[in-house]
Design an enzyme around this catalytic site. Sequence first.
Site, PDB file in Angstrom:
ATOM      1  N   LYS A 176      -3.912  85.436 -14.722  1.00  0.00           N
ATOM      2  CA  LYS A 176      -3.127  84.614 -17.439  1.00  0.00           C
ATOM      3  C   LYS A 176      -4.362  84.960 -17.260  1.00  0.00           C
ATOM      4  O   LYS A 176      -5.013  84.721 -17.289  1.00  0.00           O
ATOM      5  CB  LYS A 176      -2.986  83.212 -16.646  1.00  0.00           C
ATOM      6  CG  LYS A 176      -2.373  82.572 -18.202  1.00  0.00           C
ATOM      7  CD  LYS A 176      -3.006  81.267 -17.669  1.00  0.00           C
ATOM      8  CE  LYS A 176      -2.677  80.787 -19.461  1.00  0.00           C
ATOM      9  NZ  LYS A 176      -2.424  79.147 -19.323  1.00  0.00           N
ATOM     10  N   ARG A 206       1.419  77.224 -27.704  1.00  0.00           N
ATOM     11  CA  ARG A 206       0.629  76.587 -28.551  1.00  0.00           C
ATOM     12  C   ARG A 206       1.636  75.283 -29.360  1.00  0.00           C
ATOM     13  O   ARG A 206       0.805  74.207 -30.294  1.00  0.00           O
ATOM     14  CB  ARG A 206      -0.335  76.770 -28.458  1.00  0.00           C
ATOM     15  CG  ARG A 206      -1.327  77.632 -27.021  1.00  0.00           C
ATOM     16  CD  ARG A 206      -2.664  78.310 -27.459  1.00  0.00           C
ATOM     17  NE  ARG A 206      -2.724  79.080 -26.206  1.00  0.00           N
ATOM     18  CZ  ARG A 206      -3.401  80.268 -25.618  1.00  0.00           C
ATOM     19  NH1 ARG A 206      -4.136  80.699 -27.173  1.00  0.00           N
ATOM     20  NH2 ARG A 206      -3.901  79.906 -25.177  1.00  0.00           N
ATOM     21  N   LYS A 253     -10.240  81.066 -24.911  1.00  0.00           N
ATOM     22  CA  LYS A 253      -9.744  81.038 -23.388  1.00  0.00           C
ATOM     23  C   LYS A 253     -10.483  82.122 -22.928  1.00  0.00           C
ATOM     24  O   LYS A 253     -10.096  81.727 -21.517  1.00  0.00           O
ATOM     25  CB  LYS A 253      -8.773  80.148 -22.816  1.00  0.00           C
ATOM     26  CG  LYS A 253      -7.931  79.064 -24.237  1.00  0.00           C
ATOM     27  CD  LYS A 253      -6.822  78.918 -23.451  1.00  0.00           C
ATOM     28  CE  LYS A 253      -6.367  77.171 -24.116  1.00  0.00           C
ATOM     29  NZ  LYS A 253      -4.840  76.701 -23.396  1.00  0.00           N
ATOM     30  N   GLU A 264      -7.896  87.792  -7.851  1.00  0.00           N
ATOM     31  CA  GLU A 264      -7.492  87.161  -8.343  1.00  0.00           C
ATOM     32  C   GLU A 264      -6.654  86.900  -6.818  1.00  0.00           C
ATOM     33  O   GLU A 264      -6.511  85.831  -6.492  1.00  0.00           O
ATOM     34  CB  GLU A 264      -6.884  86.280  -9.199  1.00  0.00           C
ATOM     35  CG  GLU A 264      -7.635  86.764 -10.339  1.00  0.00           C
ATOM     36  CD  GLU A 264      -8.718  85.458 -10.566  1.00  0.00           C
ATOM     37  OE1 GLU A 264      -8.041  84.378  -9.694  1.00  0.00           O
ATOM     38  OE2 GLU A 264      -9.497  85.468 -11.588  1.00  0.00           O
ATOM     39  N   LYS A 278       1.279  86.844 -15.970  1.00  0.00           N
ATOM     40  CA  LYS A 278       1.081  86.230 -17.313  1.00  0.00           C
ATOM     41  C   LYS A 278       0.477  86.569 -18.773  1.00  0.00           C
ATOM     42  O   LYS A 278      -0.905  86.614 -18.478  1.00  0.00           O
ATOM     43  CB  LYS A 278       1.095  84.507 -17.434  1.00  0.00           C
ATOM     44  CG  LYS A 278       2.018  83.951 -18.581  1.00  0.00           C
ATOM     45  CD  LYS A 278       1.071  82.305 -18.438  1.00  0.00           C
ATOM     46  CE  LYS A 278       1.320  81.784 -20.011  1.00  0.00           C
ATOM     47  NZ  LYS A 278       1.191  79.966 -20.319  1.00  0.00           N
ATOM     48  N   SER A 307       6.128  82.660 -24.474  1.00  0.00           N
ATOM     49  CA  SER A 307       6.401  83.073 -26.234  1.00  0.00           C
ATOM     50  C   SER A 307       6.381  83.495 -26.717  1.00  0.00           C
ATOM     51  O   SER A 307       7.574  83.833 -27.864  1.00  0.00           O
ATOM     52  CB  SER A 307       5.974  81.643 -26.037  1.00  0.00           C
ATOM     53  OG  SER A 307       4.489  81.555 -26.883  1.00  0.00           O
ATOM     54  N   TYR A 354      12.690  81.731 -21.300  1.00  0.00           N
ATOM     55  CA  TYR A 354      12.858  80.756 -22.667  1.00  0.00           C
ATOM     56  C   TYR A 354      14.457  81.360 -22.720  1.00  0.00           C
ATOM     57  O   TYR A 354      15.099  80.117 -22.837  1.00  0.00           O
ATOM     58  CB  TYR A 354      12.252  80.956 -23.524  1.00  0.00           C
ATOM     59  CG  TYR A 354      11.006  80.939 -22.770  1.00  0.00           C
ATOM     60  CD1 TYR A 354      10.654  78.939 -23.093  1.00  0.00           C
ATOM     61  CD2 TYR A 354      10.221  81.211 -23.137  1.00  0.00           C
ATOM     62  CE1 TYR A 354       8.929  78.423 -22.884  1.00  0.00           C
ATOM     63  CE2 TYR A 354       8.628  81.233 -23.449  1.00  0.00           C
ATOM     64  CZ  TYR A 354       7.900  79.585 -23.316  1.00  0.00           C
ATOM     65  OH  TYR A 354       6.822  79.134 -23.158  1.00  0.00           O
TER      66      TYR A 354
END
Length: 429
Positions: free
Chosen positions: A296, A306, A318, A334, A349, A375, A414
């Site tokens: 991510k 968000r 972040k 990871e 992502k 998004s 989506y």
Amino acid sequence: LPPPHPSAIFPSFSLFTMKFASVILATFAGVACAFAPSTPAFSRSSALYSAVEDEVSTGPVAAGSIDRSLSGTDSSLSYDAFDPTSGDSPALKRNNADEVWVSQRARPRRNRKSAAVRGMVRENIVTPANFIYPLFIHEEDFNTEIPSMPGCERHSLPNMLKEVGEAYDLGVKTFVLFPKVPDELKTNLGVEAYNPDGIVHRAIRMIKEAYPDSVVCTDVALDPYSDQGHDGVVEDGKILNDVTINQLCKQAVSQARAGADVVAPSDMMDGRVGAIRDALDAEGFTDVSILAYTAKYASAYYGPFRDALDSHPGFGDKKTYQQDPANGREALIEAALDAAEGADMLMVKPGMPYLDVIRRLKDATPLPVAAYHVSGEYAMIKAACEKGWLEEKDVVLETLTCFKRAGADIILTYYAKQAAQWMKDDGLY
């Protein structure tokens, strides 16, 4: 040679070992294939199953036929035109019928000559079974539009159930829930995340009661519940790794108790997959799967999401816990850790800007790989289509196929319900 046994993939966490394992696996990796139905009924106009053809194949057919010898074609010209079939080193030859001819046995276009042939040899096919449908939910008794994500809404729980039913009937069986939590319930420790009567827990129970064969996934992270807007517990501007994991374990177990089939830690804390796996197992939830947000990235593509959850960071960014967008090999670190800690599926992502990372993970692990069509990607397509610059159906179905071609087994999008409807309209199922 047979491919290496999966247990040999991650014998240690050293960067050398991971590089070596990745190279070995890539040597044996074949092209990811999917199989078309034995008697396809795909229409010629299908955006998913017909590549965009050139003007010659889609335009009006010219009257008459072409003299393929092309003899005398340029005889009326006032200048000397180059003849590719003449001279000591001609570019083209002539066949037995005196037609111009490229002397090439292999002609890839033969496998593209008709819709039926293209369907027969197609390497990758996306179906609704590949989709996870993200749903935004809130405590209101009405739906609210999300301006930066046209076509998406924050659903009331009754309407969420209606949306699930409509998608389920189109073949989309898996859903992931994202809550907009009232500000008065947000705290630094994110205690509302494991409230058994919280909105996510009630939503899980509603879906499983109405659609017991559906697969319900849950987001495991504190940002929707945090008054700091971060995925973890904050102290003096720093995200506390181990303290956060303690809270995430509570969240995951509470979601499993509510009936979640899959928990998906998206927080990117070090060691959280192993801790969550142990917590679930200790409580008897050995069948609850973990879909790890393995790679991510600290991406600029998350803004509309968000907006939907009102979960923008309260300060800073972040980047101390999400991956650097400049790094690709880091995803293998990871992946090695998440696989060793008990993850059942690995996610990348965002999706489209990170197809190379999807491919890296696909080549480096036997676990299923998921891609999140996030998004920002969704919003860009919507904006371009609203301007009339793109054909929405064509570009969406092409995009989803690209995820599959890159190596994704699972696609969070989506567009899940809409894409499933398009596929049905095109005769896929």
